[in-house]
Design an enzyme around this catalytic site. Structure first.
Site, PDB file in Angstrom:
ATOM      1  N   TYR A 143       4.646   8.351   1.239  1.00  0.00           N
ATOM      2  CA  TYR A 143       4.200   9.390   0.312  1.00  0.00           C
ATOM      3  C   TYR A 143       2.763   9.072  -0.072  1.00  0.00           C
ATOM      4  CZ  TYR A 143       3.951  12.147  -4.034  1.00  0.00           C
ATOM      5  OH  TYR A 143       3.587  13.019  -5.027  1.00  0.00           O
ATOM      6  N   ASP A 238      -3.239   3.420   2.478  1.00  0.00           N
ATOM      7  CA  ASP A 238      -2.935   3.890   1.129  1.00  0.00           C
ATOM      8  C   ASP A 238      -2.356   2.699   0.359  1.00  0.00           C
ATOM      9  OD1 ASP A 238      -1.777   4.858  -1.162  1.00  0.00           O
ATOM     10  OD2 ASP A 238      -0.927   6.654  -0.225  1.00  0.00           O
ATOM     11  N   LYS A 266      -3.071   3.529  -9.628  1.00  0.00           N
ATOM     12  CA  LYS A 266      -2.096   2.754 -10.430  1.00  0.00           C
ATOM     13  C   LYS A 266      -2.719   1.558 -11.156  1.00  0.00           C
ATOM     14  CE  LYS A 266       1.813   4.525  -7.823  1.00  0.00           C
ATOM     15  NZ  LYS A 266       2.623   5.467  -8.540  1.00  0.00           N
TER      16      LYS A 266
HETATM   17  N1  HOZ Z   1       4.284   7.266  -6.255  1.00  0.00           N
HETATM   18  C1  HOZ Z   1       5.077   7.500  -7.416  1.00  0.00           C
HETATM   19  C2  HOZ Z   1       6.512   7.616  -7.029  1.00  0.00           C
HETATM   20  N2  HOZ Z   1       6.830   6.803  -5.944  1.00  0.00           N
HETATM   21  C3  HOZ Z   1       4.562   8.678  -8.127  1.00  0.00           C
HETATM   22  C4  HOZ Z   1       5.256   8.973  -9.388  1.00  0.00           C
HETATM   23  C5  HOZ Z   1       5.348  10.461  -9.581  1.00  0.00           C
HETATM   24  O1  HOZ Z   1       5.407  11.190  -8.579  1.00  0.00           O
HETATM   25  O2  HOZ Z   1       5.382  10.860 -10.734  1.00  0.00           O
END
Ligand code: HOZ
Length: 428
Positions: A143, A238, A266
């Site tokens: 993702y 990423d 983050k």
């Molecule tokens: N990458 C985070 C979840 N794996 C993002 C958190 C979100 O989408 O709020």
């Protein structure tokens, strides 16, 4: 679910789609309604009813120092007293760029943005602008935020909710994204054979965290580096989750691989909304105002966010040796949980890298999204709910990572293991 959370969730749904500002927070997949949080401190988070939880979500990764770290809070307060946004450059942005370039040998120039999504979206545009090519390879279950090009077969909430396509993403744009199985060298070889001259970039989470934790197989990242180099394709790491999480400098420093571009977020914001992308000078110089690839942001490099991030990085740099012990602490936790599951004959595969881990409810090895998705998600739901009832806050999805912070104590670990033991016992 606690009473006040329920009431707030009902109210929230009247004004906010699904009652949340990011789908993964909705607890939909675990058939519960979300906890509304009042405050957080150290390794603990407190809901609006005052119930305490040991927190392994840590705001989905950023809070590696634990919540409300006094020095970070102090830095935020001091920054706020000098004004919250200027829309003009500051010394803090130079310090942050310097810190990131020093930590990541692949980063010569870096630009700050406001989220991981924005970092990836900008890096992809830059890869396309630099190469003059349009296609991108990404890996199933990885993702990279919710930019149009990145939603195909994505992990995190997209995987959790089983969203296959992405209504709203123009088909013509989606066609430019090629998705391949993670850890599969042969699939990359044949895709590059077929599309090589049209490929602008390959983007990868070097340790996947958004289909649950899935480490790269030995040689996979090295292979990506080599094949992208041979074909003039931009390799984008990423490291939004892994940057400063697995080591000071991320996976690329641990494995001594230099991608062309790196996306961060983050931890570098110390709990405030931040992202960054950076890499080779020659590529980064294509960005406006030096070059023609446009990218901008009113709040980019925001002084409060820079202050929180810099303070966090300063503390991490000072205690760089603690990464190893954080990994060991997490390993011990995972090993003890593994024993509990095995004693009760509940098949699990626990993947762990450093201070990130995922308990997959499957007996098979998990090395890509296909193997991750064989997990028994109803067993996960039962486990999740049991842990939550026992005061342990995990991400409400099988396809996410759990994070341990420097603030987690031995007592937290013991309580977590006790909770795990009592729930798993009830499985048999
Ligand atoms: N990458 C985070 C979840 N794996 C993002 C958190 C979100 O989408 O709020």
């Amino acid at each position: 679910m606690t009473e006040k959370s329920k009431i707030l969730f009902e109210e929230a749904q009247r004004f906010i789609p699904g009652g949340v500002n990011s789908p993964v927070r909705a607890f939909k997949d675990v058939n519960l309604s979300p906890l509304f949080i009042r405050e957080a401190r150290g390794s603990k988070i407190y809901d609006v009813d005052g119930k305490e939880y040991i927190d392994y979500v840590l705001s989905w990764g950023p809070m590696i120092l634990g919540h409300c770290h006094p020095e970070v809070i102090n830095a935020i307060q001091r920054a706020a007293e000098r004004g919250t946004s200027y829309g003009a450059p500051t010394r803090l942005e130079i310090d942050m760029a310097h810190e990131l370039a020093a930590a990541f040998p692949s980063i010569e120039l870096v630009r700050m943005v406001n989220s991981g999504t924005e970092a990836v979206m900008s890096a992809i545009r830059l890869a396309r602008g630099y190469t003059g090519r349009e296609k991108i390879i990404k890996f199933e279950g990885c993702y990279h935020g919710h930019a149009d090009s990145m939603l195909a077969k994505a992990g995190s909430g997209v995987a959790t909710m089983g969203i296959a396509g992405s209504p709203g993403v123009p088909a013509k744009l989606a066609e430019l994204t090629i998705t391949l199985p993670f850890n599969n060298i042969a699939a990359v070889e044949s895709a590059v054979d077929m599309h090589g001259a049209d490929l602008a970039g390959i983007i990868v989470e070097p340790v996947a965290g958004n289909m649950g934790v899935v480490p790269p197989k030995s040689g996979f990242l090295e292979f990506l580096r080599q094949i992208t180099h041979e074909h003039g394709i931009i390799l984008v790491f990423d490291e939004v989750i892994t940057g400063f999480r697995l080591a000071y400098g991320g996976v690329q420093t641990m494995m001594n691989i230099k991608p062309d571009l790196t996306c961060l977020g983050k931890i570098i914001g110390g709990g405030l909304p931040v992202g960054a992308f950076g890499g080779r000078k020659e590529i980064m110089e294509k960005l406006a105002p030096l070059g023609p690839v446009y990218q901008a942001g009113t709040l980019s490099g925001n002084p409060i966010a820079m202050s929180a991030g810099l303070e966090t990085l300063k503390i991490l740099r000072k205690h760089v040796g603690r990464y190893e012990s954080l990994g060991q602490k997490t390993e011990a936790l995972c090993e003890k949980m593994k024993n509990i599951f095995s004693q009760q004959k509940v098949p699990v595969c626990i993947n762990r890298v450093g201070s990130m881990f995922t308990i997959f409810f499957t007996s098979d090895e998990v090395f890509d999204f296909h193997s991750a998705s064989k997990s028994n998600t109803s067993q996960f739901r039962r486990f999740f709910k049991g842990m939550l009832d026992n005061g342990i806050n995990l991400a409400p999805s099988q396809f996410e990572a759990a994070f341990v912070s420097f603030a987690h104590t031995d007592e937290d670990m013991e309580k977590t293991i006790e909770a795990c033991a009592s729930i798993v016992k009830s499985f048999s």
